[in-house]
Design a protein around this motif. Structure first.
Motif, PDB file in Angstrom:
ATOM      1  N   TYR A  20       1.208  -1.314  -0.565  1.00 51.04           N
ATOM      2  CA  TYR A  20       0.660   0.208   0.031  1.00 51.04           C
ATOM      3  C   TYR A  20       0.950   1.466  -0.038  1.00 51.04           C
ATOM      4  O   TYR A  20       0.635   2.397  -0.712  1.00 51.04           O
ATOM      5  CB  TYR A  20      -0.726  -0.545   0.926  1.00 51.04           C
ATOM      6  CG  TYR A  20      -1.442   1.276   0.978  1.00 51.04           C
ATOM      7  CD1 TYR A  20      -3.049   1.017   0.481  1.00 51.04           C
ATOM      8  CD2 TYR A  20      -1.436   2.220   2.723  1.00 51.04           C
ATOM      9  CE1 TYR A  20      -3.258   2.487   0.551  1.00 51.04           C
ATOM     10  CE2 TYR A  20      -2.317   3.575   2.360  1.00 51.04           C
ATOM     11  CZ  TYR A  20      -3.367   3.341   1.704  1.00 51.04           C
ATOM     12  OH  TYR A  20      -4.083   4.839   2.133  1.00 51.04           O
ATOM     13  N   LYS A  21       1.415   1.593   0.889  1.00 57.93           N
ATOM     14  CA  LYS A  21       3.075   2.532   1.063  1.00 57.93           C
ATOM     15  C   LYS A  21       3.133   2.876  -0.395  1.00 57.93           C
ATOM     16  O   LYS A  21       3.747   3.235  -0.910  1.00 57.93           O
ATOM     17  CB  LYS A  21       3.358   2.590   1.925  1.00 57.93           C
ATOM     18  CG  LYS A  21       4.779   3.096   1.877  1.00 57.93           C
ATOM     19  CD  LYS A  21       5.822   3.359   3.590  1.00 57.93           C
ATOM     20  CE  LYS A  21       4.625   3.419   4.869  1.00 57.93           C
ATOM     21  NZ  LYS A  21       5.132   3.004   6.082  1.00 57.93           N
ATOM     22  N   ARG A  22       4.196   1.645  -1.006  1.00 55.10           N
ATOM     23  CA  ARG A  22       4.449   1.931  -1.959  1.00 55.10           C
ATOM     24  C   ARG A  22       3.834   1.837  -3.739  1.00 55.10           C
ATOM     25  O   ARG A  22       4.109   2.602  -4.385  1.00 55.10           O
ATOM     26  CB  ARG A  22       5.433   0.182  -2.396  1.00 55.10           C
ATOM     27  CG  ARG A  22       5.851   0.109  -3.683  1.00 55.10           C
ATOM     28  CD  ARG A  22       6.811  -1.051  -3.800  1.00 55.10           C
ATOM     29  NE  ARG A  22       7.729  -1.638  -2.965  1.00 55.10           N
ATOM     30  CZ  ARG A  22       6.905  -2.708  -1.987  1.00 55.10           C
ATOM     31  NH1 ARG A  22       6.080  -2.847  -2.130  1.00 55.10           N
ATOM     32  NH2 ARG A  22       8.112  -3.382  -1.416  1.00 55.10           N
ATOM     33  N   GLN A  23       2.113   1.819  -3.012  1.00 56.19           N
ATOM     34  CA  GLN A  23       1.661   2.190  -4.785  1.00 56.19           C
ATOM     35  C   GLN A  23       1.896   3.354  -4.388  1.00 56.19           C
ATOM     36  O   GLN A  23       1.498   4.393  -5.306  1.00 56.19           O
ATOM     37  CB  GLN A  23      -0.069   1.555  -4.595  1.00 56.19           C
ATOM     38  CG  GLN A  23      -0.800   1.518  -5.468  1.00 56.19           C
ATOM     39  CD  GLN A  23      -0.611   1.095  -6.626  1.00 56.19           C
ATOM     40  OE1 GLN A  23       1.018  -0.072  -7.421  1.00 56.19           O
ATOM     41  NE2 GLN A  23      -0.067   2.128  -8.293  1.00 56.19           N
ATOM     42  N   ASN A  24       1.516   4.065  -2.693  1.00 58.00           N
ATOM     43  CA  ASN A  24       1.239   5.366  -2.990  1.00 58.00           C
ATOM     44  C   ASN A  24       2.235   6.633  -2.917  1.00 58.00           C
ATOM     45  O   ASN A  24       2.682   7.472  -3.709  1.00 58.00           O
ATOM     46  CB  ASN A  24       1.088   5.722  -1.438  1.00 58.00           C
ATOM     47  CG  ASN A  24      -0.144   5.804  -1.567  1.00 58.00           C
ATOM     48  OD1 ASN A  24      -1.278   5.277  -2.324  1.00 58.00           O
ATOM     49  ND2 ASN A  24      -0.812   5.454   0.327  1.00 58.00           N
ATOM     50  N   VAL A  25       3.627   5.747  -3.077  1.00 58.48           N
ATOM     51  CA  VAL A  25       5.301   7.189  -3.328  1.00 58.48           C
ATOM     52  C   VAL A  25       5.292   6.126  -4.643  1.00 58.48           C
ATOM     53  O   VAL A  25       5.701   7.313  -5.581  1.00 58.48           O
ATOM     54  CB  VAL A  25       5.913   5.351  -2.335  1.00 58.48           C
ATOM     55  CG1 VAL A  25       7.599   5.844  -2.995  1.00 58.48           C
ATOM     56  CG2 VAL A  25       6.272   6.278  -1.159  1.00 58.48           C
ATOM     57  N   LEU A  26       4.913   5.733  -5.210  1.00 60.85           N
ATOM     58  CA  LEU A  26       4.887   5.464  -7.208  1.00 60.85           C
ATOM     59  C   LEU A  26       3.910   6.040  -7.829  1.00 60.85           C
ATOM     60  O   LEU A  26       4.363   6.837  -8.902  1.00 60.85           O
ATOM     61  CB  LEU A  26       4.975   3.740  -7.482  1.00 60.85           C
ATOM     62  CG  LEU A  26       5.716   2.369  -6.726  1.00 60.85           C
ATOM     63  CD1 LEU A  26       5.313   1.440  -7.671  1.00 60.85           C
ATOM     64  CD2 LEU A  26       7.316   3.162  -7.651  1.00 60.85           C
ATOM     65  N   ALA A  27       2.975   5.918  -6.625  1.00 58.72           N
ATOM     66  CA  ALA A  27       2.333   7.686  -7.426  1.00 58.72           C
ATOM     67  C   ALA A  27       2.360   8.971  -7.872  1.00 58.72           C
ATOM     68  O   ALA A  27       2.400   9.399  -8.244  1.00 58.72           O
ATOM     69  CB  ALA A  27       0.505   7.090  -6.882  1.00 58.72           C
ATOM     70  N   ASN A  28       3.236   9.489  -5.811  1.00 60.10           N
ATOM     71  CA  ASN A  28       3.315  10.535  -5.529  1.00 60.10           C
ATOM     72  C   ASN A  28       4.775  10.778  -7.318  1.00 60.10           C
ATOM     73  O   ASN A  28       5.606  11.584  -7.518  1.00 60.10           O
ATOM     74  CB  ASN A  28       4.614  10.904  -4.533  1.00 60.10           C
ATOM     75  CG  ASN A  28       4.997  11.600  -4.900  1.00 60.10           C
ATOM     76  OD1 ASN A  28       4.428  12.725  -4.890  1.00 60.10           O
ATOM     77  ND2 ASN A  28       5.962  11.415  -3.711  1.00 60.10           N
ATOM     78  N   ASN A  29       5.708   9.588  -7.162  1.00 61.45           N
ATOM     79  CA  ASN A  29       6.761  10.066  -8.340  1.00 61.45           C
ATOM     80  C   ASN A  29       6.929   9.607  -9.560  1.00 61.45           C
ATOM     81  O   ASN A  29       7.045  10.776 -10.454  1.00 61.45           O
ATOM     82  CB  ASN A  29       7.675   8.113  -8.359  1.00 61.45           C
ATOM     83  CG  ASN A  29       8.212   8.339  -7.223  1.00 61.45           C
ATOM     84  OD1 ASN A  29       8.647   8.990  -6.225  1.00 61.45           O
ATOM     85  ND2 ASN A  29       8.914   6.641  -7.404  1.00 61.45           N
ATOM     86  N   VAL A  30       5.117   9.160  -9.878  1.00 61.76           N
ATOM     87  CA  VAL A  30       5.036   9.414 -11.230  1.00 61.76           C
ATOM     88  C   VAL A  30       4.197  11.478 -11.502  1.00 61.76           C
ATOM     89  O   VAL A  30       4.573  11.712 -12.687  1.00 61.76           O
ATOM     90  CB  VAL A  30       3.542   8.458 -11.690  1.00 61.76           C
ATOM     91  CG1 VAL A  30       3.157   8.884 -13.308  1.00 61.76           C
ATOM     92  CG2 VAL A  30       3.900   7.099 -11.920  1.00 61.76           C
ATOM     93  N   ALA A  31       3.169  11.222 -10.798  1.00 66.30           N
ATOM     94  CA  ALA A  31       2.817  12.288 -10.457  1.00 66.30           C
ATOM     95  C   ALA A  31       4.003  13.759 -10.545  1.00 66.30           C
ATOM     96  O   ALA A  31       3.674  15.148 -10.796  1.00 66.30           O
ATOM     97  CB  ALA A  31       2.470  12.657  -9.107  1.00 66.30           C
ATOM     98  N   ASN A  32       4.911  13.535  -9.461  1.00 65.69           N
ATOM     99  CA  ASN A  32       5.865  14.936 -10.088  1.00 65.69           C
ATOM    100  C   ASN A  32       7.213  14.402 -11.691  1.00 65.69           C
ATOM    101  O   ASN A  32       8.024  14.369 -11.252  1.00 65.69           O
ATOM    102  CB  ASN A  32       7.040  14.435  -9.018  1.00 65.69           C
ATOM    103  CG  ASN A  32       5.733  15.192  -7.634  1.00 65.69           C
ATOM    104  OD1 ASN A  32       6.315  16.789  -8.107  1.00 65.69           O
ATOM    105  ND2 ASN A  32       5.314  14.502  -6.893  1.00 65.69           N
ATOM    106  N   GLU A  33       6.775  13.662 -12.121  1.00 72.04           N
ATOM    107  CA  GLU A  33       7.501  13.515 -13.060  1.00 72.04           C
ATOM    108  C   GLU A  33       8.352  14.361 -13.769  1.00 72.04           C
ATOM    109  O   GLU A  33       9.572  14.920 -14.364  1.00 72.04           O
ATOM    110  CB  GLU A  33       6.735  12.596 -14.526  1.00 72.04           C
ATOM    111  CG  GLU A  33       7.584  12.351 -15.517  1.00 72.04           C
ATOM    112  CD  GLU A  33       6.546  12.845 -16.739  1.00 72.04           C
ATOM    113  OE1 GLU A  33       7.120  12.047 -17.755  1.00 72.04           O
ATOM    114  OE2 GLU A  33       5.319  12.387 -16.183  1.00 72.04           O
ATOM    115  N   ASP A  34       7.475  15.564 -13.738  1.00 66.43           N
ATOM    116  CA  ASP A  34       7.749  17.045 -14.804  1.00 66.43           C
ATOM    117  C   ASP A  34       8.574  18.183 -13.486  1.00 66.43           C
ATOM    118  O   ASP A  34       9.113  18.909 -13.903  1.00 66.43           O
ATOM    119  CB  ASP A  34       6.911  17.646 -16.009  1.00 66.43           C
ATOM    120  CG  ASP A  34       6.714  16.434 -16.626  1.00 66.43           C
ATOM    121  OD1 ASP A  34       7.686  16.062 -17.362  1.00 66.43           O
ATOM    122  OD2 ASP A  34       5.668  17.182 -17.362  1.00 66.43           O
TER     123      ASP A  34
END
Length: 135
Positions: A20-34
């Motif tokens: 669950y925590k990893r999914q949130n971290v990965l989503a945050n990574n994608v959201a901050n791509e730029d």
């Protein structure tokens, strides 16, 4: 001891929490791509669990709050998921190190891992139900 307090249930719960925590971290990574200067993060759990089970690196110790408590090994402690940031790499001209394709692949792997943890918990609960009901 309760049926759902066994070490295997605790480890599976730890795995679900880490996924669950990893999914949130990965989503945050994608959201901050730029986002300029953003550094991707990752969650470590399974590697700690492997180290604990193989006895390679017993870095997890039981918390002792009183000198009269027994000191015991780490075989019953479930490690917590740890979020770490990769500050050493840079992929883009803006010092961002997020690779969207890699993040999506990690997200798919994480979903499979989460599903397997849930399936294992359901299997163990079904076995306990069969034993309790006598069938």
């Amino acid at each position: 001891m309760g049926l759902l307090n066994s070490v295997s249930f605790q480890r599976l719960q730890g795995g679900i929490d880490a996924a669950y925590k990893r999914q949130n971290v990965l989503a945050n990574n994608v959201a901050n791509e730029d986002t300029p200067n953003f550094k991707r993060s990752d969650v470590s759990f399974e590697s700690f669990l492997q180290q604990q089970e193989s006895g390679i690196k017993p870095t997890l110790n039981a918390k002792v709050t009183d000198s009269r408590h027994f000191h015991f090994g780490t075989n019953r402690i479930v490690p917590a998921a740890v979020v770490s940031t990769d500050e050493t790499t840079s992929m883009n001209n803006n010092d961002n190190n997020v690779d969207v394709e890699r993040e999506m692949a990690l997200s798919a792997e994480n979903q499979l891992r989460y599903s397997s943890y849930v399936e294992q918990i359901n299997s163990q609960i079904s076995m306990m139900r069969a034993v309790i009901q006598g069938g």
